[in-house]
Write an enzyme that holds these catalytic residues in place. Structure first.
Site, short mmCIF file in Angstrom:
data_model
loop_
_atom_site.label_atom_id
_atom_site.label_comp_id
_atom_site.label_asym_id
_atom_site.label_seq_id
_atom_site.Cartn_x
_atom_site.Cartn_y
_atom_site.Cartn_z
N GLY A 47 0.96 -1.12 -0.25
CA GLY A 47 -0.07 0.18 -0.04
C GLY A 47 0.98 1.32 -0.07
O GLY A 47 2.06 1.36 0.21
N GLN A 52 2.97 9.92 2.08
CA GLN A 52 4.28 9.24 1.85
C GLN A 52 5.22 9.88 0.86
O GLN A 52 6.36 9.64 0.97
CB GLN A 52 4.15 7.77 1.97
CG GLN A 52 3.59 7.32 3.15
CD GLN A 52 3.42 5.70 2.99
OE1 GLN A 52 2.40 5.22 2.67
NE2 GLN A 52 4.50 4.99 3.48
N CYS A 92 6.34 -0.48 7.39
CA CYS A 92 5.79 0.73 6.57
C CYS A 92 7.15 1.27 5.77
O CYS A 92 8.11 1.34 6.27
CB CYS A 92 5.42 1.97 7.76
SG CYS A 92 4.75 3.33 6.78
N LEU A 93 6.80 1.53 4.51
CA LEU A 93 7.88 1.94 3.65
C LEU A 93 8.52 3.34 4.01
O LEU A 93 9.60 3.68 3.65
CB LEU A 93 7.25 2.37 2.14
CG LEU A 93 6.80 1.09 1.32
CD1 LEU A 93 5.94 1.42 -0.07
CD2 LEU A 93 7.85 0.20 1.19
N HIS A 134 -4.21 1.28 8.00
CA HIS A 134 -2.72 1.69 7.86
C HIS A 134 -2.59 2.98 7.05
O HIS A 134 -1.84 4.00 7.47
CB HIS A 134 -1.61 0.64 7.60
CG HIS A 134 -0.33 0.93 7.51
ND1 HIS A 134 0.52 0.61 8.37
CD2 HIS A 134 0.28 1.70 6.67
CE1 HIS A 134 1.79 1.05 7.93
NE2 HIS A 134 1.83 1.89 6.89
N GLU A 135 -3.18 2.89 5.97
CA GLU A 135 -2.97 4.10 4.81
C GLU A 135 -3.86 5.13 5.25
O GLU A 135 -3.51 6.37 5.19
CB GLU A 135 -3.46 3.58 3.48
CG GLU A 135 -2.63 2.45 2.85
CD GLU A 135 -1.20 2.49 3.00
OE1 GLU A 135 -0.70 3.62 3.12
OE2 GLU A 135 -0.47 1.37 3.02
O1 GNR Z 1 4.06 -2.54 2.38
C1 GNR Z 1 3.45 -2.34 3.48
N1 GNR Z 1 3.35 -3.71 4.16
C2 GNR Z 1 2.63 -3.41 5.35
C3 GNR Z 1 2.81 -4.65 6.13
C4 GNR Z 1 1.81 -4.67 7.27
C5 GNR Z 1 0.85 -3.91 7.41
C6 GNR Z 1 0.69 -2.73 6.82
C7 GNR Z 1 1.73 -2.51 5.69
S1 GNR Z 1 1.65 -1.08 4.68
C8 GNR Z 1 3.22 -0.96 4.00
C9 GNR Z 1 3.34 0.00 2.98
C10 GNR Z 1 3.27 1.44 3.51
O2 GNR Z 1 3.91 1.78 4.18
N2 GNR Z 1 1.95 1.95 3.20
O3 GNR Z 1 1.73 3.13 4.12
NI NI Z 2 2.87 3.07 5.74
#
Ligand code: GNR
Ligand code: NI
Length: 167
Positions: A47, A52, A92-93, A134-135
């Site tokens: 995601g 971001q 999270c990226l 999360h997003e």
């Molecule tokens: O790539 C992502 N993996 C993930 C794994 C578990 C819970 C949430 C995520 S989202 C993350 C990509 C990201 O940072 N999205 O904002």
């Molecule tokens: Ni994230």
């Protein structure tokens, strides 16, 4: 050709911005959406939120499929919690290299606009539900580390500031 967008790394202050609703799905918005999908795949993420990539707009993209062939776009998403709780390891990226346990709602409903500007409503559970929550947190200036202990937050902050200084 899509463009690879740079991803802000925690604790960058712009990750705290509350994103604004998209007024109209213009060609510029569609270009941003397509670049976000490209950037998500190139970064091996499931995601990505516009915040971001330093765009304070309420846009998220995700693909939780195994084959990575099902990108979903949510513009101006609104979440309604249906029920249940689930806990899983999140990454999270914008927080590279850290994975920690976070509790989220199990089942949600989401109202949003798609890439064509058409409204749709969908129900999600499991990983898709986690990813959407999360997003949408990113769109409200929140990062998953906010759910961790102060000690863990400060360790993560210090480590990533050090890595940034070395880059
Ligand atoms: O790539 C992502 N993996 C993930 C794994 C578990 C819970 C949430 C995520 S989202 C993350 C990509 C990201 O940072 N999205 O904002
Ligand atoms: Ni994230």
């Amino acid at each position: 050709m899509p463009t690879l967008l740079p991803i802000l790394v925690y604790p960058h202050p712009n990750l705290r911005r509350v994103a604004n609703p998209v007024q109209e799905v213009t060609p510029e918005v569609v270009t941003l959406v397509d670049n976000m999908i490209h950037t998500m795949y190139a970064s091996n993420g499931i995601g990505l939120a516009a915040v971001q990539v330093d765009q304070p707009l309420r846009i998220i993209v995700l693909d939780v499929s195994e084959a990575k062939d099902s990108p979903h776009v949510f513009i101006n998403p609104e979440i309604k919690i249906v029920g249940g709780k689930q806990t899983s390891e999140e990454g999270c990226l914008s927080v590279p290299g850290f994975f920690e346990s976070v509790e989220r709602a199990e089942v949600i409903r989401v109202l949003a606009l798609d890439r064509d500007g058409s409204q749709f409503e969908t129900e999600a559970d499991g990983l898709k539900s986690i990813c959407i929550q999360h997003e949408v947190d990113h769109l409200d200036g929140k990062v998953f580390v906010d759910y961790l202990s102060r000690l863990k937050q400060s360790r993560i902050r210090k480590k990533l500031l050090k890595t940034r200084a070395a880059a």
